[in-house]
Structure formats: C-alpha cells, structure tokens
Design a protein around this motif. Structure first.
Motif, PDB file in Angstrom:
ATOM      1  N   MET A   1      13.129  -7.322   9.408  1.00 11.49           N
ATOM      2  CA  MET A   1      12.336  -8.503   9.122  1.00 11.49           C
ATOM      3  C   MET A   1      10.888  -8.073   8.986  1.00 11.49           C
ATOM      4  SD  MET A   1      12.292 -12.192  11.023  1.00 11.49           S
ATOM      5  CE  MET A   1      11.893 -11.488  12.619  1.00 11.49           C
ATOM      6  N   ASN A   2      10.272  -8.410   7.866  1.00  9.19           N
ATOM      7  CA  ASN A   2       8.907  -7.973   7.594  1.00  9.19           C
ATOM      8  C   ASN A   2       7.870  -8.962   8.120  1.00  9.19           C
ATOM      9  OD1 ASN A   2       9.805  -5.666   6.278  1.00  9.19           O
ATOM     10  ND2 ASN A   2       9.971  -6.705   4.303  1.00  9.19           N
ATOM     11  N   SER A   3       8.079 -10.250   7.917  1.00  8.84           N
ATOM     12  CA  SER A   3       7.093 -11.222   8.360  1.00  8.84           C
ATOM     13  C   SER A   3       7.768 -12.565   8.564  1.00  8.84           C
ATOM     14  CB  SER A   3       5.946 -11.351   7.340  1.00  8.84           C
ATOM     15  OG  SER A   3       6.413 -11.906   6.124  1.00  8.84           O
ATOM     16  N   LEU A   4       7.123 -13.377   9.409  1.00  5.20           N
ATOM     17  CA  LEU A   4       7.589 -14.737   9.684  1.00  5.20           C
ATOM     18  C   LEU A   4       6.359 -15.616   9.775  1.00  5.20           C
ATOM     19  CD1 LEU A   4       9.916 -16.691  10.433  1.00  5.20           C
ATOM     20  CD2 LEU A   4       9.514 -16.091  12.814  1.00  5.20           C
ATOM     21  N   SER A   5       6.241 -16.565   8.868  1.00  9.15           N
ATOM     22  CA  SER A   5       5.060 -17.413   8.843  1.00  9.15           C
ATOM     23  C   SER A   5       5.144 -18.469   9.935  1.00  9.15           C
ATOM     24  CB  SER A   5       4.923 -18.088   7.473  1.00  9.15           C
ATOM     25  OG  SER A   5       5.979 -19.011   7.270  1.00  9.15           O
ATOM     26  N   ALA A   6       4.026 -19.144  10.164  1.00  5.84           N
ATOM     27  CA  ALA A   6       3.993 -20.210  11.157  1.00  5.84           C
ATOM     28  C   ALA A   6       4.905 -21.361  10.714  1.00  5.84           C
ATOM     29  CB  ALA A   6       2.564 -20.714  11.350  1.00  5.84           C
ATOM     30  N   ILE A   7       5.569 -21.950  11.671  1.00  6.80           N
ATOM     31  CA  ILE A   7       6.467 -23.062  11.377  1.00  6.80           C
ATOM     32  C   ILE A   7       5.634 -24.314  11.144  1.00  6.80           C
ATOM     33  CG2 ILE A   7       8.389 -24.446  12.235  1.00  6.80           C
ATOM     34  CD1 ILE A   7       9.211 -22.099  13.944  1.00  6.80           C
ATOM     35  N   ASP A   8       5.890 -24.987  10.046  1.00  7.63           N
ATOM     36  CA  ASP A   8       5.230 -26.263   9.769  1.00  7.63           C
ATOM     37  C   ASP A   8       5.872 -27.321  10.656  1.00  7.63           C
ATOM     38  OD1 ASP A   8       4.137 -28.593   8.765  1.00  7.63           O
ATOM     39  OD2 ASP A   8       4.186 -27.903   6.688  1.00  7.63           O
ATOM     40  N   ASP A   9       5.110 -27.867  11.610  1.00  4.21           N
ATOM     41  CA  ASP A   9       5.682 -28.801  12.573  1.00  4.21           C
ATOM     42  C   ASP A   9       6.117 -30.112  11.933  1.00  4.21           C
ATOM     43  OD1 ASP A   9       5.326 -27.053  14.712  1.00  4.21           O
ATOM     44  OD2 ASP A   9       3.252 -27.698  15.008  1.00  4.21           O
ATOM     45  N   ILE A  10       5.496 -30.505  10.844  1.00  4.28           N
ATOM     46  CA  ILE A  10       5.831 -31.782  10.214  1.00  4.28           C
ATOM     47  C   ILE A  10       7.090 -31.653   9.364  1.00  4.28           C
ATOM     48  CG2 ILE A  10       5.027 -33.561   8.609  1.00  4.28           C
ATOM     49  CD1 ILE A  10       2.221 -33.035   9.567  1.00  4.28           C
ATOM     50  N   THR A  11       7.149 -30.634   8.519  1.00  6.18           N
ATOM     51  CA  THR A  11       8.314 -30.452   7.643  1.00  6.18           C
ATOM     52  C   THR A  11       9.400 -29.585   8.263  1.00  6.18           C
ATOM     53  OG1 THR A  11       7.278 -28.546   6.563  1.00  6.18           O
ATOM     54  CG2 THR A  11       6.856 -30.731   5.615  1.00  6.18           C
ATOM     55  N   ALA A  12       9.124 -28.932   9.389  1.00  5.02           N
ATOM     56  CA  ALA A  12      10.076 -28.051  10.069  1.00  5.02           C
ATOM     57  C   ALA A  12      10.519 -26.904   9.170  1.00  5.02           C
ATOM     58  CB  ALA A  12      11.284 -28.832  10.563  1.00  5.02           C
ATOM     59  N   GLU A  13       9.610 -26.371   8.382  1.00  2.00           N
ATOM     60  CA  GLU A  13       9.899 -25.267   7.472  1.00  2.00           C
ATOM     61  C   GLU A  13       9.124 -24.027   7.898  1.00  2.00           C
ATOM     62  OE1 GLU A  13       8.907 -26.442   3.560  1.00  2.00           O
ATOM     63  OE2 GLU A  13      10.347 -28.098   3.473  1.00  2.00           O
ATOM     64  N   TYR A  14       9.683 -22.880   7.572  1.00  2.00           N
ATOM     65  CA  TYR A  14       8.993 -21.612   7.790  1.00  2.00           C
ATOM     66  C   TYR A  14       9.472 -20.615   6.749  1.00  2.00           C
ATOM     67  CZ  TYR A  14      13.287 -19.971  10.073  1.00  2.00           C
ATOM     68  OH  TYR A  14      14.590 -19.622  10.351  1.00  2.00           O
ATOM     69  N   ASN A  15       8.614 -19.670   6.433  1.00  2.00           N
ATOM     70  CA  ASN A  15       8.921 -18.633   5.445  1.00  2.00           C
ATOM     71  C   ASN A  15       9.199 -17.321   6.156  1.00  2.00           C
ATOM     72  OD1 ASN A  15       8.437 -20.382   3.225  1.00  2.00           O
ATOM     73  ND2 ASN A  15       6.233 -20.018   3.402  1.00  2.00           N
ATOM     74  N   ILE A  16      10.174 -16.626   5.665  1.00  2.00           N
ATOM     75  CA  ILE A  16      10.567 -15.354   6.251  1.00  2.00           C
ATOM     76  C   ILE A  16      10.819 -14.355   5.121  1.00  2.00           C
ATOM     77  CG2 ILE A  16      13.003 -16.030   6.337  1.00  2.00           C
ATOM     78  CD1 ILE A  16      13.273 -14.361   8.865  1.00  2.00           C
ATOM     79  N   ILE A  17      10.382 -13.121   5.328  1.00  2.00           N
ATOM     80  CA  ILE A  17      10.607 -12.043   4.367  1.00  2.00           C
ATOM     81  C   ILE A  17      11.430 -10.970   5.073  1.00  2.00           C
ATOM     82  CG2 ILE A  17       9.535 -10.284   2.916  1.00  2.00           C
ATOM     83  CD1 ILE A  17       7.092 -12.043   2.687  1.00  2.00           C
ATOM     84  N   VAL A  18      12.589 -10.668   4.517  1.00  2.00           N
ATOM     85  CA  VAL A  18      13.511  -9.723   5.139  1.00  2.00           C
ATOM     86  C   VAL A  18      14.009  -8.722   4.105  1.00  2.00           C
ATOM     87  CG1 VAL A  18      14.285 -11.352   6.893  1.00  2.00           C
ATOM     88  CG2 VAL A  18      15.497 -11.240   4.722  1.00  2.00           C
ATOM     89  N   ASN A  19      14.357  -7.548   4.606  1.00  2.00           N
ATOM     90  CA  ASN A  19      15.092  -6.559   3.829  1.00  2.00           C
ATOM     91  C   ASN A  19      16.530  -6.558   4.329  1.00  2.00           C
ATOM     92  OD1 ASN A  19      12.886  -5.720   2.303  1.00  2.00           O
ATOM     93  ND2 ASN A  19      12.286  -4.180   3.803  1.00  2.00           N
ATOM     94  N   MET A  20      17.464  -6.926   3.481  1.00  2.00           N
ATOM     95  CA  MET A  20      18.868  -7.067   3.873  1.00  2.00           C
ATOM     96  C   MET A  20      19.690  -5.921   3.286  1.00  2.00           C
ATOM     97  SD  MET A  20      21.491 -10.251   3.219  1.00  2.00           S
ATOM     98  CE  MET A  20      21.499  -9.984   1.445  1.00  2.00           C
TER      99      MET A  20
END
Length: 389
Positions: A1-20
């Motif tokens: 896992m390269n990065s994990l952005s802050a979770i948007d508390d209102i929309t409950a979304e977050y961005n993640i960048i992974v090498n699979m």
C-alpha cells in the motif's frame, strides 16, 4: 500500500493507492525445459494473450476500476512451470462505514476486499500469500489517521445476480485506523475552555456592573455556539451524540449557569430597594387613608408602627421591631399567647441567631463562593471526561 488519504467524514470516502500482485498457476502454459523453470519477463501488454481472472472490489466507488489494462499493469512474469505474476498499480476510491460516537477520539475499521465476479469458489479460490502478504511502502503517507494494525481474511461470500446465486471466493484486509486528534486540542478544546474561564470573570465584577457582566456572558455563549456549529458542519447528520457534543454541551451549560447566577444575585441585591419602594407606597396609602376618617388615625398609626422595619445596614442584622423581645420566653397560655404567635416569635429569633445578612451582603457572598465553585466543578468534569474518552 503506497498511500491512504484522509477519510471524508461526510461522504465516508477515502482514496487508496496500492500495488497488487496477482499470482496463479495455469497448467496449459507448462513447458518443461530442464530441471529449473525459466522465468520470462514479458511486456505488460502481453498479458492480454493469456487468461486472467475477473476480479472486483465491492466497496469501490467507480465500478471497473480494478480491470487490468495497459495503464495499470506494470509487470508481467511467466515461468515455464505455469506460474504467472501480474503486478498492477490501482488507485481506488472506497467507502468506509464510520462510527462517530467517540469523535474525535474514534477508531475506524475500513475494509478493502477483492473477490471473483463471475466464477464460483469451485473454480477460483483467492488466498493471501503466506509471507509478506500485506505491507506498506517505504514512503507510505497517511493524512488525518494513523494505522495501528490490520487483519487479513480469506473467506467466501454469497453472490446473487439476475440468473443465479452462488458463493465466490474473497480476500479482505481490514485496516484499523485511529484518528489523529492533537489538532482538536488547539482548534476546539482549548478555545472553548478559555471562553468558559472567561465567563467566570463576571464573578469578580461588581453586581451593579450589569452591562459588563451580561456582555461578558453573552459573548462567551455566542462564541461557543458558533464554534459548535462550525464543528458540526464537518460531520454528517447522525442520530446519536458523540464525545465532542458532550464537551460542547457542558461548556455551554457552564456559561449559561454563570448568566443564571448573575440574574439570581442581581435580584437579591436589589430586593431591599424594591421592598423599601413597596413599603413607601404602602405607607403613603396608609397616610391617604387617614384623611378619610379622623376616627381611624390612631389605628392607622399603630398599623404603620407594626409594619415599620429597621433600615438595612451593611454589617448589621435586620430584625423587625415586632419580634424584639426575650427569645428565651416560654410559651404560656396564661399570658394570652397562641401557638402561631409563639412559634412565629421563635422562628425569627432562630434566624437572628444565625446572623441574617442584608440582601447586598448575601448577593456578594454568593458571588465569592461561585468564584471557587464553578472552577472546581469544571475541573471535576474535565477529570471525568478525559478518563472516559
């Protein structure tokens, strides 16, 4: 896992960048050539010439974002014993089920799942690699949260579509995230505590300085309400109370209590003046009544003497004239006493023993006690609050 952005508390979304890394064996690609298998490093676009499993992420915002294509496949290895490795770089926008009961000291569990989309678990079984199945990159970045751990799961889920229903294999990683709340101390907790403390300054002002005390209390109250509304705008509209709501509510109650205290002491402080005003009006009415009939002059004079009360002094006991006398006098029917008059006399004597203060002294005494009572209660609340959260 390269990065994990802050979770948007209102929309409950977050961005993640992974090498699979996706590994499997295909017996159709087996080509014996000596004792040791030969590793072929092919160009990433060559993966389209072989069979690849169709996988999906259930909680992804954009369907199809895990499809293999020329943009996300970064490595393709093929071994002569049928071993295949495809490495892809994925950028996903996922949903996470959030619970704000302990906000801003909450911990969240966000899951990233990968499952088969078209084949049952009889044909495709997904499993984590036995060693180094999940790890963070050397330059892993995360904003707003701190990852305190993770759990890897292999299971099957029941999938229902239009034509059939079956079980599909799934791998899942559950990320244990804890919110970083240090900045809340500077943005919310410390300012609100200072405004509560500012409302206590009114206890040190004179009771007669009503504009200053009211302005001080109202300013603290409006600031706390505004700060609370600003904080609530960053959260979804939930039906339960979180930890920050408890703090804001108690701070508002402390400021409101200081306003109520001022209203009480102000009423007590000016009560003697109001009584003197009413007594003056009653005496004027009694004087006017004496002009109606000369025969009632003596009776009116006796009534006015009966109602006469000593003027209050700052350090003296206020005792009506009609109760002056011997407080040790016992009840006697022969003297013409009644139970009502006797106990009324004893009650006023009892009050005089404990030094009944005039209203101004009583109001100032309440203010002096509140100077220590309010900070002590707020300190007790802080101890309980920070022990619980």
């Amino acid at each position: 896992m390269n990065s994990l952005s802050a979770i948007d508390d209102i929309t409950a979304e977050y961005n993640i960048i992974v090498n699979m890394d996706l590994e499997w064996y295909d017996s159709r690609l087996t080509h014996p050539c000596g004792k040791e298998p030969v590793v072929l490093t092919l160009e990433p676009p060559q993966y389209t010439r072989i069979w690849t499993p169709q996988l999906g992420v259930p909680d992804v915002k954009e369907p199809g974002s895990v499809e293999f294509n020329a943009q996300n496949v970064v490595a393709f290895l093929l071994r002569t014993d049928g071993y295949i490795l495809i490495r892809s770089r994925l950028q996903l926008t996922l949903f996470c089920e959030l619970n704000f009961k302990n906000y801003p000291f909450d911990s969240q569990i966000c899951s990233v799942s990968l499952q088969s989309r078209s084949s049952s678990d009889d044909n495709i079984v997904l499993q984590w690699r036995e060693t180094h199945a999940f790890r963070n990159a050397d330059r892993f970045q995360m904003i707003g949260y701190k990852m305190v751990g993770y759990n890897l799961l292999n299971d099957s889920v029941h999938l229902v579509d239009t034509f059939s229903d079956f079980n599909v294999s799934r791998v899942q990683v559950r990320l244990n995230l804890k919110r970083e709340w240090t900045h809340f101390l500077m943005d919310v907790y410390l300012p609100s505590a200072l405004f509560v403390s500012m409302s206590w300054l009114s206890f040190w002002l004179e009771i007669s300085a009503a504009p200053a005390r009211v302005t001080l209390g109202n300013t603290a109250m409006l600031t706390l309400v505004t700060n609370s509304m600003t904080t609530r705008e960053k959260l979804p509209k939930v039906s339960y109370i979180h930890a920050l709501d408890v703090w804001t509510a108690f701070c508002t109650c402390f400021v409101f209590a200081s306003l109520i205290e001022f209203a009480v002491v102000s009423y007590i402080y000016h009560s003697s003046r109001n009584r003197r005003h009413h007594r003056k009006q009653s005496q004027q009415s009694l004087t006017s009544m004496t002009t109606l009939s000369s025969s009632s002059t003596s009776s009116m004079t006796s009534i006015s003497k009966y109602l006469d009360v000593q003027e209050p002094d700052n350090n003296k006991i206020v005792v009506p004239k009609y109760i002056a006398g011997d407080c040790n006098r016992k009840f006697s029917r022969e003297s013409g006493d009644s139970f009502r008059n006797h106990y009324r006399h004893q009650y006023h004597c009892f009050k005089s023993i404990f030094y009944i203060r005039n209203p101004q002294s009583l109001a100032n005494s309440i203010d002096r006690k509140c100077r220590f009572l309010f900070p002590l209660c707020f300190l007790l609340f802080n101890i309980i609050y920070w022990l619980i959260v």
